[in-house]
Design a protein around this motif. Structure first.
Motif, mmCIF file in Angstrom:
data_model
loop_
_atom_site.group_PDB
_atom_site.id
_atom_site.type_symbol
_atom_site.label_atom_id
_atom_site.label_comp_id
_atom_site.label_asym_id
_atom_site.label_seq_id
_atom_site.Cartn_x
_atom_site.Cartn_y
_atom_site.Cartn_z
ATOM 1 N N GLU A 222 16.882 16.691 -9.838
ATOM 2 C CA GLU A 222 15.738 16.198 -10.474
ATOM 3 C C GLU A 222 14.357 15.961 -9.637
ATOM 4 O OE1 GLU A 222 16.545 11.509 -11.289
ATOM 5 O OE2 GLU A 222 17.756 13.077 -12.640
ATOM 6 N N THR A 223 14.222 16.254 -8.583
ATOM 7 C CA THR A 223 13.244 15.891 -7.800
ATOM 8 C C THR A 223 12.594 17.076 -6.864
ATOM 9 O OG1 THR A 223 14.613 15.025 -5.743
ATOM 10 C CG2 THR A 223 14.068 13.293 -7.489
ATOM 11 N N ARG B 246 6.034 7.620 -8.883
ATOM 12 C CA ARG B 246 7.531 8.649 -9.520
ATOM 13 C C ARG B 246 6.936 9.875 -10.050
ATOM 14 N NH1 ARG B 246 10.403 6.040 -13.893
ATOM 15 N NH2 ARG B 246 12.031 7.593 -13.390
ATOM 16 N N GLY C 294 9.931 13.849 -3.162
ATOM 17 C CA GLY C 294 10.380 13.002 -3.479
ATOM 18 C C GLY C 294 10.237 12.459 -4.788
ATOM 19 N N LYS C 295 9.029 13.080 -5.410
ATOM 20 C CA LYS C 295 8.585 12.552 -6.867
ATOM 21 C C LYS C 295 9.548 13.192 -7.857
ATOM 22 C CE LYS C 295 4.311 10.786 -6.900
ATOM 23 N NZ LYS C 295 2.670 10.855 -7.532
ATOM 24 N N GLN C 296 9.544 12.684 -9.083
ATOM 25 C CA GLN C 296 10.446 13.656 -10.023
ATOM 26 C C GLN C 296 9.933 14.824 -10.262
ATOM 27 O OE1 GLN C 296 12.842 12.137 -12.331
ATOM 28 N NE2 GLN C 296 13.345 11.473 -10.305
ATOM 29 N N ALA D 108 11.985 16.264 -14.828
ATOM 30 C CA ALA D 108 13.015 15.697 -14.278
ATOM 31 C C ALA D 108 14.025 16.920 -13.783
ATOM 32 C CB ALA D 108 13.928 14.330 -14.621
#
Ligand SMILES: [Zn+2]
Length: 441
Positions: free
Chosen positions: A30-31, A353, A360-362, A400
């Protein structure tokens, strides 16, 4: 599961707002794992999709909406007293969990198709909204309205807080649905109630608070008459002007108000089209942003603004600031796209996020086809998106790491059923309009 989108016009919406030609983005689960340009590094077992130069950018953020009001779209247009003649009586009569579910699903379908992945909502029976947003796979901030005017789902303020408590209990810790509390506005939520919300928020620091603020001339008059203050002053007096407060509209804010809002670290949802349609005025967006206030681009409810299409807000957002400034310079196109993505995420307190394509972000992103005749030729992709983009140019939506729309087919909702359910509810509204007109004229 690894997914690589390659050969993209990549707009990561990171601080410098770069345009990365022949770009790629690698999604792990999801990232977002990595972005780059050129040929992406080979990853065994990865699904690699050549997007043929299409735009890949973060999913857009709509920070102020009343999703279920899709069912009131276009009802009683240009009737001056439509709020009291149609809307409030119909809301009291027809707003039920079923109505909210049907209207919110219609809104979710429209939002997904238009490339919006995160929406902030405030309405009634808000747990239903949260469930629909969850089922659609979107991200949402779902705000239970608290108001004095005997709204459809709570006869007393205590009952409103009880509903909020249930909402928070149901969605606490949910990865995509953030429960929120929404005191309606200074003129419709007494100062004692706003103060109670402030104290409640002290005990629930992770719950965002949404409010309509400094929206109308009549609100200015009300605040002056009852408190001798401007709307921002009333909210401050109630102890509610605080970090985590999402303020919708903010048309009537002067330099002092803006300074107080910036000092309190509130955020702003700008509704250019709905403000214009009601003849209310132009929010001083440039002044607010200069003061450091994050300002996102919102649609408002589809009764006030008719559409949940964020692209159609972009022109008004920049043009109105140009009108205020008597110049082409205010609100450049790149700033409009920033507001629709990372700045909108900041408005909702979610910028760590979502809102940009950074490792590292969604993985919330959209693919936009630039081949339409209304988009060509492209000299500046930001200008193309702001002045020419339309929802139907969006082909794919991922939240996601999950496809919500693929090749223009929504995956998470059944469009035919959503439409059928919505129209069934709306048919009762039409009959009621006829009845009201017959008794009033
Ligand atoms: Zn609103």
């Amino acid at each position: 599961m690894t997914l690589i989108l390659a050969n993209a016009t990549l707009l990561p919406c990171s601080p410098a707002m770069p345009v990365i030609g022949n770009g790629w983005v690698r999604i792990e689960g999801e990232t977002i794992a990595a972005i780059g340009s050129g040929t992406p590094p080979t990853v065994p077992g990865a699904e690699v999709i050549d997007v043929g130069g299409d735009v890949i950018m973060p999913g857009m953020v709509n920070p102020h909406c009343h999703m279920a009001m899709t069912l009131f779209r276009g009802l009683g247009e240009d009737v001056d007293d439509r709020l009291y003649r149609y809307v409030l009586p119909m809301e009291r009569k027809f707003v039920t969990p079923d109505m909210v579910r049907a209207g919110t699903a219609l809104a979710a379908l429209e939002l997904i198709r238009g490339g919006v992945t995160t929406v902030a909502d405030m309405y009634y029976f808000e747990a239903e909204v949260g469930r629909v947003v969850d089922r659609a796979g979107m991200r949402g901030v779902v705000g239970q309205t608290i108001a004095d005017f005997n709204p459809p789902d709570h006869a007393t303020i205590d009952a409103g807080f009880a509903l909020t408590g249930e909402l928070v209990a149901e969605f606490a810790g949910h990865p995509r649905v953030t429960p929120s509390i929404a005191p309606h506005a200074p003129y419709s939520t007494d100062i004692a109630v706003m103060n109670r919300v402030a104290r409640w928020a002290d005990d629930h620091p992770d719950v965002p608070v949404q409010i309509h603020l400094a929206e109308m001339d009549s609100e200015m008059e009300w605040c002056a008459k009852h408190h001798g203050l401007r709307p921002v002053g009333v909210v401050a007096k109630a102890g509610l002007l605080r970090r985590g407060l999402i303020c919708a509209h903010c048309l009537h804010v002067d330099d002092e108000d803006i300074a107080a809002m910036a000092a309190a670290a509130v955020t702003v949802a700008h509704n250019a089209r709905s403000n214009a349609k009601a003849g209310r005025g132009i929010a001083p967006v440039e002044a607010m942003r200069r003061a450091g206030l994050p300002v996102g681009i919102a649609t408002d409810g589809p009764m006030s603004g008719n559409t949940l299409d964020l692209f159609s807000q972009f022109g008004p957002v920049t043009m109105f600031q140009k009108l205020l400034g008597h110049s082409r310079k205010p609100m450049p196109v790149v700033e409009v796209v920033r507001m629709a993505t990372i700045e909108g995420a900041r408005v909702l307190g979610m910028d760590a996020r979502i809102g940009s394509l950074e490792p590292g972000k969604q993985a919330d992103l959209v693919r936009i086809d630039l081949s339409g005749p209304h988009l060509q030729p492209v000299y500046d992709v930001y200008a193309t998106l702001v002045y020419c983009g339309m929802p139907q140019d969006v082909t794919d939506v991922i939240v996601a790491g999950r496809w919500l729309m693929r090749n223009r087919e929504v995956q998470t909702l059944e469009p035919k059923k959503v439409l059928r359910d919505a129209l069934q509810v709306a048919s009762a509204f039409k009959a009621e309009m006829v009845r009201i007109d017959a008794t009033r004229d």
